[in-house]
Motif scaffolding. Sequence first.
Motif, PDB file in Angstrom:
ATOM      1  N   ALA A 135      -8.160  90.861  62.808  1.00  0.00           N
ATOM      2  CA  ALA A 135      -8.069  92.321  62.931  1.00  0.00           C
ATOM      3  C   ALA A 135      -9.450  92.920  63.189  1.00  0.00           C
ATOM      4  N   ASN A 136     -10.467  92.289  62.631  1.00  0.00           N
ATOM      5  CA  ASN A 136     -11.846  92.751  62.815  1.00  0.00           C
ATOM      6  C   ASN A 136     -12.728  91.560  63.155  1.00  0.00           C
ATOM      7  N   THR A 156     -16.454  89.801  63.657  1.00  0.00           N
ATOM      8  CA  THR A 156     -17.831  89.938  63.200  1.00  0.00           C
ATOM      9  C   THR A 156     -18.734  90.132  64.418  1.00  0.00           C
ATOM     10  N   ARG A 157     -19.931  90.592  64.198  1.00  0.00           N
ATOM     11  CA  ARG A 157     -20.888  90.742  65.315  1.00  0.00           C
ATOM     12  C   ARG A 157     -21.147  89.398  65.977  1.00  0.00           C
TER      13      ARG A 157
END
Length: 134
Positions: free
Chosen positions: A82-83, A85-86
């Motif tokens: 869902a998200n 990381t950089r």
Amino acid sequence: MWRGTRAKNTINTYLAIPNFTSLKQDAPDGVFFKRDLPARPLAPAILTLKNLPAGKYQLEIFGVGYRRNDVYADFMDLGSPANLTRQQIKALAEKNSGAALSSEMVEVKAGEDFRHTLEMRENDAYLVTLKKVF
């Protein structure tokens, strides 16, 4: 026989070679497109360019398709988080940068055609550039 689009100026030639193969969808979008959908091989695309001025050219081939500049497949390999990381975003961007798949110097001799063969799979698309070297 593959059909592409050719744009030419006095020095450079650009060819777009796309394939569109409609997939047989057996489930709703949210289910169907979340699975791995490997592309099947097709007959190769054979490029033949006639009447090019003799000389050296820089041949570059750019492409997109299954696992080739395919950020969606790489995102799916990460588990579709869902998200991101950089670090994941950076890795996806670097792997799917749109950089040339290949780059080489070729020579066209006077009176000869330029020929090149491209591996084709379902839904592959290529941009082929041939730039005259002075």
